[in-house]
Design an enzyme around this catalytic site. Structure first.
Site, PDB file in Angstrom:
ATOM      1  N   SER B 322       0.841  -1.203   0.000  1.00 65.89           N
ATOM      2  CA  SER B 322       0.000   0.000   0.000  1.00 65.89           C
ATOM      3  C   SER B 322       0.875   1.252   0.000  1.00 65.89           C
ATOM      4  CB  SER B 322      -0.913  -0.020   1.225  1.00 65.89           C
ATOM      5  OG  SER B 322      -1.589   1.192   1.332  1.00 65.89           O
ATOM      6  N   TRP B 325       2.490   1.577  -3.359  1.00 68.03           N
ATOM      7  CA  TRP B 325       1.512   1.982  -4.380  1.00 68.03           C
ATOM      8  C   TRP B 325       1.407   3.510  -4.422  1.00 68.03           C
ATOM      9  CZ3 TRP B 325      -2.977   4.871  -4.165  1.00 68.03           C
ATOM     10  CH2 TRP B 325      -3.816   4.815  -5.278  1.00 68.03           C
ATOM     11  N   HIS B 326       1.544   4.138  -3.250  1.00 59.16           N
ATOM     12  CA  HIS B 326       1.380   5.587  -3.190  1.00 59.16           C
ATOM     13  C   HIS B 326       2.522   6.346  -3.866  1.00 59.16           C
ATOM     14  CE1 HIS B 326      -1.765   4.747  -0.250  1.00 59.16           C
ATOM     15  NE2 HIS B 326      -2.245   5.910  -0.608  1.00 59.16           N
ATOM     16  N   GLY B 327       3.671   5.734  -3.950  1.00 63.98           N
ATOM     17  CA  GLY B 327       4.738   6.461  -4.631  1.00 63.98           C
ATOM     18  C   GLY B 327       6.078   5.782  -4.503  1.00 63.98           C
ATOM     19  N   PHE B 480      -0.455   9.912  -7.437  1.00 63.54           N
ATOM     20  CA  PHE B 480      -0.238   8.486  -7.117  1.00 63.54           C
ATOM     21  C   PHE B 480      -0.649   7.581  -8.248  1.00 63.54           C
ATOM     22  CE2 PHE B 480      -0.954  10.192  -2.666  1.00 63.54           C
ATOM     23  CZ  PHE B 480       0.374  10.531  -2.568  1.00 63.54           C
TER      24      PHE B 480
END
Lengths: 327, 480
Positions: B322, B325-327, B480
């Site tokens: 997670s 996934w954001h960056g 993102f």
């Protein structure tokens, strides 16, 4: 579906009506302060209805300077003429907004014999002056002016009008008071080349930008046409500065001289008529003594001659008034 | 195109009128209109990346059919992996290429090697993480026999590209959205009216709260070394409020817009800051992503059924993914890891499902115990957000270190940074969110007296006009 659309339209109408009404009411609070032209740098306080003036001054700070610090009263006394100043200083206003101010002035039934436009070169080359968001921050809210500006050709209208409305809900608006001093008596102590160059950098952020120049040329032309429509003769008159001519002065005056072929306008460049630092409070703004000197020596002869003999050059104006020269 | 732009204010009514007035009787043309509008909406940002979107859509459309039509399991699996590899490959290239290269170079330098590896100046296509996950869920659902592939390319393309959700979600599921796209839709007054309310609330959260907080947060984080501990704490809290209002504001606008077209999207936020522990927070925050990870990664990995250690391992995997996934930054990985650590005690004590209800349900105020739990959870989350907001891990730790010890120095002074009207707006925001926490969104007030309702709409609109920040600030989750 129709019910939904109607409700949305009703809601939008309600929001707009309420916001315009409340803003107008909030604005009245300061309008009642009855500021004179020299009490404030904002124009709408002074633009009343059905008034006649001998002349109207417009431009940036070099125009406004004839009014600030109660210079207005001095100039009126010297010239024995009534005038209104809609010039805006402080880097707040360019030709686009000046045009709308003038349009608003005429639309309220006001008249003037002459419009004296001070064509300081930076106002032709700096796009910042036309797009400054906070230009109307301290202007009273007038619905007619709002719509006049909305349909004008301003480049940053959305933002400028947004601030025009929302500024009336801020504490700064509640505390507006007269900014006028009785006079500005101090004078420039030394000629500072570094300060002048720094000032030029700020005044011409993109240098002698042709794109901005071309845009502003069009606005100037429209301004002349507007004045012609209302039977006001246009005089372009540049005020003096310690450093003489501003960068870009030649391009501006070439353009103005070319316009003389199309319109009955007069063009005078007094940029380099005075190098006496005691008449300036900075490198390009005359102090109160300087304003009186300039009004007496240049403005007065310029205005006492009749329309037919108006085609003077600075040297001739100087000759006319030779006996009154005070340096 | 940004939701908070004048262009959108003209775009939305135009599409709405064409959709319900001009093409009202032809459902297929309505879908085509939605597709064309979605591509215009996306292409407004950068039309070149439309090709990537169309390619990704075509790939999943085709592989979905191939998976379904393959007779052997092996063949189905091959097609599935083709789709996964290409989708994740694109995502990896655009989003993570430079991260891996620079991290690899950093790792080599630890062993004394100075690697001069080249990086690419790649623009991250807006929404790529979202539409890639859309497509992946679709092919995975076909592979798992949950759905059949959609044969109509326009319907499928609308599922992937529907403009309200295209750039920042919610991450939809084919099982939920596709049936709504396939069947004809009728205008529903109540749904549309509530959509408008949700839209209004979303704009309020984004333009008034998030964008005003953004100014304060930037001010505090950029010169954090010069701020007191109390100011730094305030900065972390304000960023927590900013990111919530920014992202949930976006989701509200997306859901509200979608309802105007008769389409319901998945709920993305359920008042997460009223959570009593971290587990509850994660059930209420970015729900469409959390449930995506749960359904397509956590459960296939064994979920919580393989014993405590498997459960802990899977929880850490999910939080790390997670974060990633954001960056492409270690800060996001640390943020994920920290949240996993917060979650761990609840998992070990089997209390991760202790709060499934709504806090202080049917009451105006929470109990002291509930209140303290809410505050505690909010503070924990805010500390984790510091990693999310900081430039790098070093800065994040330094920020937290400086916050310690000086926390109670001049808290009132720190508050003065916030302008009074903005503070009032925050109070209005908190009050409405709290009072309507059992609803789908905070402005779901259809049952209120009509005058009161209109008074509220007008007040919120005025707050937006007067105190909103109209600098066309992008939504944080676009990155993102």
């Amino acid at each position: 579906m129709v019910r939904f659309i109607l409700k949305i339209l009703l809601f939008i109408t309600l929001v707009l009506s309420i916001i315009l009404t409340v803003t107008r009411v909030k604005s009245l609070k300061n309008e009642h302060k009855s500021f004179a032209n020299y009490d404030t740098d904002e124009n709408l306080y002074s633009i009343k209805k059905n008034e006649h003036y001998d002349f109207l001054l417009m431009g940036i700070s070099h125009a406004r300077n004839f009014t600030r610090h109660k210079n207005h009263l001095r100039v009126e006394k010297i010239l024995n003429k009534k005038f209104i100043n809609i010039g805006r200083g402080g880097g707040k206003c360019g030709p686009a907004a000046e045009y709308v101010y003038l349009k608003h002035f005429f639309s309220r039934g006001n008249t003037c014999n002459y419009v004296i436009y001070v064509p300081t070169p930076p106002m032709f080359f700096s796009d910042y002056l036309n797009v400054n968001s906070s230009i109307f921050e301290f202007e009273p809210f007038r619905i007619t002016f709002f719509f006049q500006y909305l349909i004008s050709k301003g480049e940053n209208k959305k933002q400028q009008l947004y601030y025009y409305v929302t500024s009336k809900y801020k504490s700064q608006w509640e505390n507006v008071k007269s900014i006028s001093l009785d006079s500005v008596d101090w004078h420039l102590k030394e000629y500072d080349t570094a300060a002048i160059n720094l000032g030029f950098k700020q005044a011409y952020p993109k240098g002698l930008d042709t794109v901005t120049f071309n845009k502003n040329k069009k606005i100037i032309k429209e301004t002349i046409e507007l004045c012609t429509k209302y039977h006001s003769k246009v005089i372009f008159m540049m005020t003096p500065s310690m450093f003489g001519k501003w960068p870009g002065n030649e391009r501006v005056f070439d353009y103005l001289h070319n316009l003389q072929a199309e319109y009955p306008i007069e063009v005078y460049d007094f940029s380099d008529v005075c190098e006496d630092s005691t008449l300036y409070f900075d490198h390009h703004h005359l102090n109160s003594k300087g304003v009186s000197w300039f009004a007496e020596k240049y403005l007065k002869p310029l205005l006492i001659v009749t329309d037919s003999s108006f085609n003077l050059d600075p040297a001739k104006v100087s000759d006319i008034n030779n006996s009154n020269v005070q340096n | 195109m940004l939701f908070n732009s004048l262009e959108y204010l003209l775009f939305l009514p135009s599409v709405f009128i064409l959709y319900w007035f001009v093409f009202k009787h032809n459902h297929n043309i309505q879908n085509l209109l939605l597709l064309v509008s979605s591509y215009i909406f996306y292409g407004w940002w950068d039309w070149r990346f439309l090709f990537l979107l169309v390619f990704s859509t075509s790939l999943d459309y085709y592989t979905g059919i191939r998976i379904f039509e393959s007779r052997s399991r092996k063949s189905k699996t091959i097609w599935l992996w083709i789709s996964i590899c290409i989708n994740v490959g694109f995502l990896g290239f655009f989003k993570y290429f430079n991260f891996f290269i620079t991290s690899f170079a950093d790792a080599l330098s630890l062993f004394g090697y100075k690697a001069d590896l080249w990086t690419l100046k790649v623009i991250l296509p807006v929404g790529i993480s979202f539409y890639t996950f859309h497509g992946l869920s679709y092919v995975l659902d076909i592979y798992n026999n949950k759905i059949q592939p959609e044969r109509n390319p326009v319907s499928y393309s609308v599922f992937v590209s529907f403009f309200p959700l295209l750039v920042a979600g919610p991450i939809e599921r084919a099982t939920h959205l596709l049936p709504q796209i396939i069947k004809p839709r009728a205008f529903n007054y109540n749904k549309a009216a509530d959509g408008m309310r949700q839209l209004l609330w979303g704009f309020f959260k984004k333009i008034v709260i998030a964008d005003n907080c953004s100014g304060y947060v930037n001010q505090i984080f950029e010169k954090y070394q010069h701020n007191s501990g109390a100011t730094l704490l305030l900065g972390a809290i304000l960023f927590g409020i900013q990111i919530y209002c920014d992202f949930s504001g976006y989701s509200d606008i997306a859901l509200g817009t979608s309802r105007l077209f008769g389409i319901e999207l998945l709920r993305n936020f359920a008042f997460p800051y009223f959570s009593r522990d971290i587990a509850e927070f994660w059930r209420r925050w970015h729900i469409s992503l959390t449930t995506w990870f749960r359904d397509y990664i956590y459960i296939p990995l064994g979920g919580s059924k393989g014993g405590m250690w498997i459960s802990i391992r899977n929880t850490f995997i999910i939080f790390l993914i997670s974060g990633f996934w954001h960056g492409a930054n270690w800060t996001f990985i640390c943020w994920g890891l920290l949240n996993a650590l917060y979650f761990l005690p609840l998992l070990l004590t089997n209390k991760n499902r202790a709060h499934l209800d709504i806090v202080a349900h049917n009451k105006i105020f929470p109990t002291l115990n509930e209140f303290l739990k809410i505050i505690g959870t909010f503070l924990l989350v805010s500390v984790a957000w510091i990693f999310f907001r900081s430039k790098n891990v070093h800065v994040a730790f330094d920020y937290i270190f400086r916050m310690q010890g000086w926390i109670f120095v001049r808290p009132v002074e720190a508050l003065k940074i916030i302008k009074t009207p903005v503070l009032y707006c925050m109070l209005v925001f908190t009050a409405l969110e709290w009072l309507n926490r059992d609803k789908q969104h905070a402005l779901q007030i259809g049952n209120l007296n009509v005058s009161l309702r209109w008074l509220l709409y007008l007040s919120i609109t005025f707050l937006i006009i007067l105190y909103g920040s109209f600098n066309k600030t992008e939504f944080i989750y676009f990155a993102f």
